[in-house]
Every structure is written in C-alpha cells, then in structure tokens.
Design a protein around this motif. Structure first.
Motif, PDB file in Angstrom:
ATOM      1  N   ASP A 121      -9.332  11.059   5.975  1.00 45.66           N
ATOM      2  CA  ASP A 121      -9.579  10.574   4.615  1.00 45.66           C
ATOM      3  C   ASP A 121      -8.614   9.439   4.265  1.00 45.66           C
ATOM      4  O   ASP A 121      -7.829   9.539   3.322  1.00 45.66           O
ATOM      5  CB  ASP A 121      -9.431  11.726   3.618  1.00 45.66           C
ATOM      6  CG  ASP A 121      -9.871  11.335   2.219  1.00 45.66           C
ATOM      7  OD1 ASP A 121     -10.733  10.425   2.094  1.00 45.66           O
ATOM      8  OD2 ASP A 121      -9.352  11.919   1.245  1.00 45.66           O
ATOM      9  N   PRO A 122      -8.649   8.341   5.057  1.00 46.97           N
ATOM     10  CA  PRO A 122      -7.685   7.258   4.848  1.00 46.97           C
ATOM     11  C   PRO A 122      -8.053   6.362   3.669  1.00 46.97           C
ATOM     12  O   PRO A 122      -9.206   6.321   3.231  1.00 46.97           O
ATOM     13  CB  PRO A 122      -7.767   6.481   6.159  1.00 46.97           C
ATOM     14  CG  PRO A 122      -9.186   6.666   6.591  1.00 46.97           C
ATOM     15  CD  PRO A 122      -9.547   8.069   6.190  1.00 46.97           C
ATOM     16  N   GLU A 123      -7.041   5.628   3.193  1.00 44.79           N
ATOM     17  CA  GLU A 123      -7.229   4.679   2.091  1.00 44.79           C
ATOM     18  C   GLU A 123      -7.061   3.235   2.542  1.00 44.79           C
ATOM     19  O   GLU A 123      -7.328   2.309   1.779  1.00 44.79           O
ATOM     20  CB  GLU A 123      -6.236   4.999   0.974  1.00 44.79           C
ATOM     21  CG  GLU A 123      -6.410   6.391   0.388  1.00 44.79           C
ATOM     22  CD  GLU A 123      -5.221   6.836  -0.427  1.00 44.79           C
ATOM     23  OE1 GLU A 123      -5.295   6.727  -1.667  1.00 44.79           O
ATOM     24  OE2 GLU A 123      -4.227   7.301   0.175  1.00 44.79           O
ATOM     25  N   VAL A 124      -6.622   3.034   3.775  1.00 46.82           N
ATOM     26  CA  VAL A 124      -6.467   1.694   4.341  1.00 46.82           C
ATOM     27  C   VAL A 124      -6.608   1.808   5.854  1.00 46.82           C
ATOM     28  O   VAL A 124      -6.189   2.814   6.455  1.00 46.82           O
ATOM     29  CB  VAL A 124      -5.105   1.066   3.944  1.00 46.82           C
ATOM     30  CG1 VAL A 124      -3.945   1.952   4.363  1.00 46.82           C
ATOM     31  CG2 VAL A 124      -4.943  -0.320   4.542  1.00 46.82           C
ATOM     32  N   LYS A 144      -0.174   5.050   0.364  1.00 51.47           N
ATOM     33  CA  LYS A 144      -1.580   5.076   0.743  1.00 51.47           C
ATOM     34  C   LYS A 144      -1.704   5.593   2.177  1.00 51.47           C
ATOM     35  O   LYS A 144      -0.923   5.218   3.056  1.00 51.47           O
ATOM     36  CB  LYS A 144      -2.200   3.677   0.656  1.00 51.47           C
ATOM     37  CG  LYS A 144      -2.178   3.068  -0.745  1.00 51.47           C
ATOM     38  CD  LYS A 144      -3.106   3.802  -1.694  1.00 51.47           C
ATOM     39  CE  LYS A 144      -3.178   3.094  -3.042  1.00 51.47           C
ATOM     40  NZ  LYS A 144      -4.048   3.806  -3.994  1.00 51.47           N
ATOM     41  N   LYS A 145      -2.679   6.448   2.404  1.00 49.33           N
ATOM     42  CA  LYS A 145      -2.906   7.019   3.733  1.00 49.33           C
ATOM     43  C   LYS A 145      -3.651   6.013   4.618  1.00 49.33           C
ATOM     44  O   LYS A 145      -4.605   5.381   4.170  1.00 49.33           O
ATOM     45  CB  LYS A 145      -3.699   8.313   3.614  1.00 49.33           C
ATOM     46  CG  LYS A 145      -2.978   9.418   2.848  1.00 49.33           C
ATOM     47  CD  LYS A 145      -3.857  10.629   2.650  1.00 49.33           C
ATOM     48  CE  LYS A 145      -5.017  10.331   1.706  1.00 49.33           C
ATOM     49  NZ  LYS A 145      -5.848  11.538   1.444  1.00 49.33           N
ATOM     50  N   PHE A 172       0.841  -1.198   0.000  1.00 52.01           N
ATOM     51  CA  PHE A 172       0.000   0.000   0.000  1.00 52.01           C
ATOM     52  C   PHE A 172       0.875   1.247   0.000  1.00 52.01           C
ATOM     53  O   PHE A 172       0.655   2.178   0.766  1.00 52.01           O
ATOM     54  CB  PHE A 172      -0.935  -0.005   1.218  1.00 52.01           C
ATOM     55  CG  PHE A 172      -1.994  -1.067   1.166  1.00 52.01           C
ATOM     56  CD1 PHE A 172      -3.208  -0.836   0.536  1.00 52.01           C
ATOM     57  CD2 PHE A 172      -1.776  -2.317   1.735  1.00 52.01           C
ATOM     58  CE1 PHE A 172      -4.185  -1.824   0.475  1.00 52.01           C
ATOM     59  CE2 PHE A 172      -2.749  -3.303   1.690  1.00 52.01           C
ATOM     60  CZ  PHE A 172      -3.952  -3.058   1.051  1.00 52.01           C
ATOM     61  N   LEU A 198     -15.431   2.760   8.670  1.00 50.24           N
ATOM     62  CA  LEU A 198     -14.507   2.596   7.545  1.00 50.24           C
ATOM     63  C   LEU A 198     -14.530   1.155   7.026  1.00 50.24           C
ATOM     64  O   LEU A 198     -14.518   0.918   5.816  1.00 50.24           O
ATOM     65  CB  LEU A 198     -13.088   2.988   7.970  1.00 50.24           C
ATOM     66  CG  LEU A 198     -12.854   4.485   8.214  1.00 50.24           C
ATOM     67  CD1 LEU A 198     -11.508   4.703   8.898  1.00 50.24           C
ATOM     68  CD2 LEU A 198     -12.911   5.267   6.902  1.00 50.24           C
ATOM     69  N   ILE A 258     -13.186  -0.203   2.961  1.00 51.38           N
ATOM     70  CA  ILE A 258     -11.786   0.196   2.898  1.00 51.38           C
ATOM     71  C   ILE A 258     -10.893  -1.021   3.163  1.00 51.38           C
ATOM     72  O   ILE A 258     -11.248  -1.889   3.974  1.00 51.38           O
ATOM     73  CB  ILE A 258     -11.518   1.313   3.933  1.00 51.38           C
ATOM     74  CG1 ILE A 258     -10.107   1.917   3.744  1.00 51.38           C
ATOM     75  CG2 ILE A 258     -11.659   0.799   5.353  1.00 51.38           C
ATOM     76  CD1 ILE A 258      -9.880   3.156   4.601  1.00 51.38           C
ATOM     77  N   ASP A 278      -3.621   9.233   8.309  1.00 54.30           N
ATOM     78  CA  ASP A 278      -4.674  10.207   8.067  1.00 54.30           C
ATOM     79  C   ASP A 278      -5.947   9.733   8.760  1.00 54.30           C
ATOM     80  O   ASP A 278      -6.503   8.691   8.397  1.00 54.30           O
ATOM     81  CB  ASP A 278      -4.904  10.370   6.563  1.00 54.30           C
ATOM     82  CG  ASP A 278      -5.829  11.534   6.231  1.00 54.30           C
ATOM     83  OD1 ASP A 278      -6.739  11.820   7.035  1.00 54.30           O
ATOM     84  OD2 ASP A 278      -5.659  12.144   5.167  1.00 54.30           O
TER      85      ASP A 278
END
Length: 266
Positions: free
Chosen positions: A117-120, A92-93, A89, A140, A145, A114
């Motif tokens: 607005d996280p991505e993982v 990725k945030k 990742f 989430l 996610i 983050d």
C-alpha cells in the motif's frame, strides 16, 4: 592554462563507471589521479548515478582494486534519493525497486517501505529485478502514484559492454503507461552536485567535475557552473563531441594526473 586552473581546486568530483574504472578494472592512470589529488591537498569525491550499490559497497570495491581509503569518498544517487524522499515525501510509504543492499540502506536512512500500500514509487538501479516487480510498478505508475527515479542513465558500462540502467527502465515504463518520472534525482540535476559542494564547504571556483557522459556528468557540471572535464575512457567518443562546447576534453583521468604533476614541477 589547465594546469594553473587545477592547482586552485579543493574538490574533485569524479564519476566512477567509465571514468575511474570499468567493471572491476581501474582505467589507465586512475590511481595516479587519486594520488595526485591527495598530494594537491584537495578532496576526491566519487559522485555516481549508479544506485545498485551502497557507498560502503563501492568503498570495498575500490579498496579491492588497490585504492587507499584515505584517497576518496563516495556519494551515490541512492543517498540523494533518500534525502529527497525525507524532504519532499516525509513519512510517505514507498514501493522501491532496488537491490537488497540498497533497500536496506533506504530503510536505515529513514524511508518507510511498503510493497502493498505505497504512497510513492521509487525506481533505483535494480539488478535483481523480476517481472513481478516490473508488473507491480507499472500498475502503480498507471494509477497515478508519485514516481521518483534515482537517475536517468540509459546504460551502465561494463567490461562486457553497456547494460540497461534506470533510463532504460524509465523508457519501458513510459512505453507501457505513458508516464515518465515526476522527479529524477541524480546527474544532470545540479542539486546533487551542490549537496556535495555544501558538505565539503567548497565554492564553484574551488570545484571541478570529471566524467565520461555528456548528458549526465558533463551537463551536471555545466549547469552548476563549475569547471568540467570530459574523459574519453567511457561512453563518449571523440566524434560525439559537438564542434562548440564549453568543457575540457582529456583522454582519461591519467591525463589530469599529469596536468597536476606538471603544475607541481613548475
């Protein structure tokens, strides 16, 4: 003989909680074991699933209990999770559930964090967890996610008794959202053990695993096809051992120290 087998080992990979110490107290024979491995000319690496602390914090804890720093090294599932995130990742945030010190370790390790607005999502052993963190993580996870856990341990052994660990939180989130982690990094996944073996340039034949949990420590050693010892000083009791098994069983790491010493006197 086990004594003869142990003399060929260059890398002893041991669990900590329930294997080497319990809470802030060394288990019987632990210091003898660390010194015996050192006298053998081998390396002792503590491979722990407990991701509530940084390696530096574990080192200080062991030193405070009287274990000389030259006798050991520490590798945690938190470190392995950082490596995994940077590989799979990259950039990725992440929304991270962890203690403050482990959060700092992730940031210093190059993981972008983050909370908004996280991505993982990453679940470590967060002994500072709050309901707000649980609420945010569940939302989430429900959104789909990517979801990573540092390890699957259900309980963490303490002097007062077992307390809920990451595996218990995995069950909580599964009950709420219907999802389990997409990736679980620590033991029993043999990848974490292979990282340690590669770092110390040791083969399967030169490595031995020691731990107190059948479903993490022992399964990890067996999956990696290395000699594996179950100690009965932690979670596993003798009546939990199946009639047929391919690992060795000893009372505690002090028993291993005696086997190493017995070899030296032959």
């Amino acid at each position: 003989m086990e004594e003869e087998m142990l003399k060929c080992k260059r890398l002893f990979v041991s669990d900590m909680d329930g294997t080497f110490y319990l809470g802030n107290t060394l288990l019987p024979g632990s210091l003898d074991f660390a010194m015996a491995v050192h006298r053998l000319g081998a390396r002792l690496v503590f491979l722990t699933n407990n991701s509530s602390r940084t390696p530096e914090e574990y080192i200080r804890k062991l030193e405070k209990m009287g274990v000389d720093r030259k006798l050991f090294q520490v590798y945690t599932s938190g470190e392995a999770t950082i490596s995994f995130l940077k590989r799979d990742f990259a950039k990725k945030k992440a929304f991270l559930l962890s203690t403050p010190s482990v959060r700092e370790m992730f940031e210093k390790g190059g993981v972008m964090l983050d909370d908004f607005d996280p991505e993982v999502l990453v679940l470590a052993f967060d002994t500072s967890i709050t309901y707000e963190k649980i609420r945010r993580a569940a939302l989430l996870i429900r959104q789909g996610i990517p979801y990573v856990a540092s390890h699957p341990d259900i309980n963490c052994p303490t002097e007062e008794g077992p307390i809920p660990d990451v595996g218990s939180l995995i069950s909580l989130f599964e009950t709420s959202t219907g999802r389990r982690p997409d990736h679980i990094i620590g033991k029993p996944d043999p990848a974490i053990l292979k990282m340690v073996m590669e770092d110390f340039d040791c083969s399967q034949e030169e490595t031995v695993v020691i731990g107190d949990r059948l479903y993490t420590d022992i399964e990890c050693g067996l999956k990696a096809e290395v000699d594996t010892f179950l100690v009965l000083s932690g979670e596993t009791t003798r009546d939990m051992i199946p009639d047929r098994h391919s690992y060795k069983v000893v009372e505690n790491v002090g028993s291993l120290a005696k086997k190493i010493r017995d070899h030296d006197t032959v």
